[in-house]
Write a protein that holds these residues in place. Structure first.
Motif, PDB file in Angstrom:
ATOM      1  N   MET A   1       0.832  -1.190   0.000  1.00  0.00           N
ATOM      2  CA  MET A   1       0.000   0.000   0.000  1.00  0.00           C
ATOM      3  C   MET A   1       0.877   1.254   0.000  1.00  0.00           C
ATOM      4  O   MET A   1       1.882   1.291   0.686  1.00  0.00           O
ATOM      5  N   THR A   2       0.461   2.255  -0.742  1.00  0.00           N
ATOM      6  CA  THR A   2       1.187   3.519  -0.724  1.00  0.00           C
ATOM      7  C   THR A   2       0.676   4.415   0.408  1.00  0.00           C
ATOM      8  O   THR A   2       1.378   5.324   0.843  1.00  0.00           O
ATOM      9  N   LEU A   3      -0.548   4.185   0.866  1.00  0.00           N
ATOM     10  CA  LEU A   3      -1.084   4.901   2.007  1.00  0.00           C
ATOM     11  C   LEU A   3      -0.533   4.305   3.295  1.00  0.00           C
ATOM     12  O   LEU A   3      -0.188   3.124   3.348  1.00  0.00           O
ATOM     13  N   THR A   4      -0.458   5.109   4.351  1.00  0.00           N
ATOM     14  CA  THR A   4      -0.146   4.534   5.650  1.00  0.00           C
ATOM     15  C   THR A   4      -1.360   3.749   6.134  1.00  0.00           C
ATOM     16  O   THR A   4      -2.472   3.905   5.602  1.00  0.00           O
ATOM     17  N   ILE A   5      -1.164   2.930   7.156  1.00  0.00           N
ATOM     18  CA  ILE A   5      -2.290   2.148   7.689  1.00  0.00           C
ATOM     19  C   ILE A   5      -3.396   3.070   8.206  1.00  0.00           C
ATOM     20  O   ILE A   5      -4.578   2.870   7.867  1.00  0.00           O
ATOM     21  N   PRO A   6      -3.079   4.090   9.022  1.00  0.00           N
ATOM     22  CA  PRO A   6      -4.154   4.988   9.470  1.00  0.00           C
ATOM     23  C   PRO A   6      -4.845   5.727   8.324  1.00  0.00           C
ATOM     24  O   PRO A   6      -6.061   5.939   8.368  1.00  0.00           O
ATOM     25  N   GLU A   7      -4.090   6.115   7.296  1.00  0.00           N
ATOM     26  CA  GLU A   7      -4.717   6.773   6.147  1.00  0.00           C
ATOM     27  C   GLU A   7      -5.704   5.844   5.457  1.00  0.00           C
ATOM     28  O   GLU A   7      -6.821   6.248   5.101  1.00  0.00           O
ATOM     29  N   ALA A   8      -5.309   4.590   5.267  1.00  0.00           N
ATOM     30  CA  ALA A   8      -6.198   3.620   4.629  1.00  0.00           C
ATOM     31  C   ALA A   8      -7.469   3.431   5.441  1.00  0.00           C
ATOM     32  O   ALA A   8      -8.587   3.432   4.894  1.00  0.00           O
ATOM     33  N   LEU A   9      -7.327   3.290   6.748  1.00  0.00           N
ATOM     34  CA  LEU A   9      -8.485   3.085   7.611  1.00  0.00           C
ATOM     35  C   LEU A   9      -9.369   4.324   7.651  1.00  0.00           C
ATOM     36  O   LEU A   9     -10.601   4.222   7.689  1.00  0.00           O
ATOM     37  N   MET A  10      -8.749   5.499   7.627  1.00  0.00           N
ATOM     38  CA  MET A  10      -9.525   6.741   7.624  1.00  0.00           C
ATOM     39  C   MET A  10     -10.398   6.825   6.376  1.00  0.00           C
ATOM     40  O   MET A  10     -11.584   7.166   6.447  1.00  0.00           O
ATOM     41  N   LEU A  11      -9.828   6.507   5.222  1.00  0.00           N
ATOM     42  CA  LEU A  11     -10.602   6.558   3.977  1.00  0.00           C
ATOM     43  C   LEU A  11     -11.729   5.529   3.986  1.00  0.00           C
ATOM     44  O   LEU A  11     -12.837   5.804   3.517  1.00  0.00           O
ATOM     45  N   LEU A  12     -11.464   4.354   4.514  1.00  0.00           N
ATOM     46  CA  LEU A  12     -12.500   3.313   4.591  1.00  0.00           C
ATOM     47  C   LEU A  12     -13.620   3.710   5.554  1.00  0.00           C
ATOM     48  O   LEU A  12     -14.758   3.245   5.416  1.00  0.00           O
ATOM     49  N   SER A  13     -13.289   4.569   6.519  1.00  0.00           N
ATOM     50  CA  SER A  13     -14.270   4.932   7.552  1.00  0.00           C
ATOM     51  C   SER A  13     -15.159   6.095   7.148  1.00  0.00           C
ATOM     52  O   SER A  13     -15.980   6.546   7.949  1.00  0.00           O
ATOM     53  N   ARG A  14     -15.001   6.599   5.918  1.00  0.00           N
ATOM     54  CA  ARG A  14     -15.806   7.722   5.456  1.00  0.00           C
ATOM     55  C   ARG A  14     -16.570   7.357   4.188  1.00  0.00           C
ATOM     56  O   ARG A  14     -16.007   6.764   3.266  1.00  0.00           O
ATOM     57  N   LYS A  15     -17.852   7.706   4.143  1.00  0.00           N
ATOM     58  CA  LYS A  15     -18.611   7.525   2.918  1.00  0.00           C
ATOM     59  C   LYS A  15     -18.045   8.477   1.867  1.00  0.00           C
ATOM     60  O   LYS A  15     -17.860   9.660   2.130  1.00  0.00           O
ATOM     61  N   ASN A  16     -17.779   7.939   0.698  1.00  0.00           N
ATOM     62  CA  ASN A  16     -17.052   8.710  -0.314  1.00  0.00           C
ATOM     63  C   ASN A  16     -17.748  10.002  -0.719  1.00  0.00           C
ATOM     64  O   ASN A  16     -17.097  11.043  -0.892  1.00  0.00           O
ATOM     65  N   ASP A  17     -19.070   9.953  -0.867  1.00  0.00           N
ATOM     66  CA  ASP A  17     -19.776  11.115  -1.403  1.00  0.00           C
ATOM     67  C   ASP A  17     -20.110  12.156  -0.335  1.00  0.00           C
ATOM     68  O   ASP A  17     -19.981  13.356  -0.566  1.00  0.00           O
ATOM     69  N   THR A  18     -20.492  11.708   0.853  1.00  0.00           N
ATOM     70  CA  THR A  18     -20.913  12.649   1.896  1.00  0.00           C
ATOM     71  C   THR A  18     -19.831  12.906   2.942  1.00  0.00           C
ATOM     72  O   THR A  18     -19.883  13.916   3.649  1.00  0.00           O
ATOM     73  N   GLY A  19     -18.890  11.986   3.082  1.00  0.00           N
ATOM     74  CA  GLY A  19     -17.867  12.128   4.108  1.00  0.00           C
ATOM     75  C   GLY A  19     -18.341  11.751   5.490  1.00  0.00           C
ATOM     76  O   GLY A  19     -17.635  11.962   6.485  1.00  0.00           O
ATOM     77  N   GLU A  20     -19.537  11.178   5.591  1.00  0.00           N
ATOM     78  CA  GLU A  20     -20.051  10.763   6.897  1.00  0.00           C
ATOM     79  C   GLU A  20     -19.282   9.544   7.404  1.00  0.00           C
ATOM     80  O   GLU A  20     -18.818   8.706   6.627  1.00  0.00           O
ATOM     81  N   LYS A  21     -19.189   9.433   8.715  1.00  0.00           N
ATOM     82  CA  LYS A  21     -18.452   8.340   9.338  1.00  0.00           C
ATOM     83  C   LYS A  21     -19.219   7.031   9.224  1.00  0.00           C
ATOM     84  O   LYS A  21     -20.447   6.989   9.303  1.00  0.00           O
ATOM     85  N   GLN A  22     -18.480   5.940   9.032  1.00  0.00           N
ATOM     86  CA  GLN A  22     -19.053   4.603   9.066  1.00  0.00           C
ATOM     87  C   GLN A  22     -18.080   3.683   9.800  1.00  0.00           C
ATOM     88  O   GLN A  22     -16.903   3.980   9.931  1.00  0.00           O
ATOM     89  N   GLY A  23     -18.595   2.565  10.292  1.00  0.00           N
ATOM     90  CA  GLY A  23     -17.763   1.662  11.078  1.00  0.00           C
ATOM     91  C   GLY A  23     -17.859   1.988  12.555  1.00  0.00           C
ATOM     92  O   GLY A  23     -18.442   3.005  12.957  1.00  0.00           O
TER      93      GLY A  23
END
Length: 223
Positions: A1-23
């Protein structure tokens, strides 16, 4: 991965279109991911083979603003703590997710979107550039399916995303179902992460379990 682990998890934790938190309990996943990154970058080293406690041996900048912030927090807490203690002190920071989100805003991956309702105000972080997350998801899909060799970062990201419900939110159900045993073995360390990295992952799992129990106990007492 080119992203750090926290960066990857942060992106996964946000809905792409609204930016709302998930998980759920994503703060713990970010904290555990930061710990693994700091171990891999040799800022933290295990005291012994059991890797129950870690010594902070290097406080020089990592080049990543979020990790540097986490490093400063650990330095203020002192060296020689357990992985669980470090995870809990990082996850307890109320601005942890915001700090990682703002780092990704500065990189042009996310954008800030202010929201309000009555007297409440908050910030969502939708994607500005979808390419980093898309590439990361494709990479982890191959890792989950066993099509590529797993790095320690891959193992940590998969294990932490699994424990916080982020795999279910971002990956194809058929892929997850077909590789259920493999994902479980990755989460348990059977796929071979370093002892230090595995203890950081275990610390997150233990912290989530403790927090869940505390919430359940509070609900039972109030009922």
């Amino acid at each position: 991965m080119t992203l750090t682990i926290p960066e990857a998890l942060m992106l996964l934790s946000r809905k792409n279109d609204t930016g709302e938190k998930q998980g759920q309990f994503v703060e713990y996943a970010l904290a555990g991911g930061a710990l693994v990154e700091l171990v891999l970058r040799k800022r933290l080293v295990p005291q012994d083979e059991a890797a129950k406690k870690f010594n902070l041996v290097d406080t020089s900048p990592t080049g990543d603003s979020f990790l540097d912030g986490c490093l400063a927090v650990l330095e203020s807490r002192g060296s020689g703590r357990t992985a669980t203690r470090y995870v809990q002190c990082l996850a307890g920071k109320s601005k942890l997710m915001r700090e990682q989100a703002k780092s990704l805003v500065r990189k042009g991956v996310l954008e800030e979107r202010e929201k309000s309702f009555l007297i409440f105000n908050w910030t969502n972080y939708p994607e500005r550039d979808s390419a980093p997350e898309a590439l990361m998801v494709q990479h982890l899909e191959k890792a989950i399916a066993g099509d590529i060799a797993l790095s320690t970062q891959d193992r940590a990201a998969i294990a932490l995303a699994d424990k916080t419900g982020l795999l279910r939110k971002n990956f194809d159900k058929a892929l997850l179902s077909a590789n259920k045993k493999r994902i479980k073995s990755i989460a348990k360390g059977a796929e071979g992460p370093t002892k230090a990295a595995m203890n950081a992952i275990d610390a997150v799992i233990a912290s989530i379990a403790a927090s869940t129990a505390a919430v359940a106990a509070a609900g039972a007492s109030s009922g």
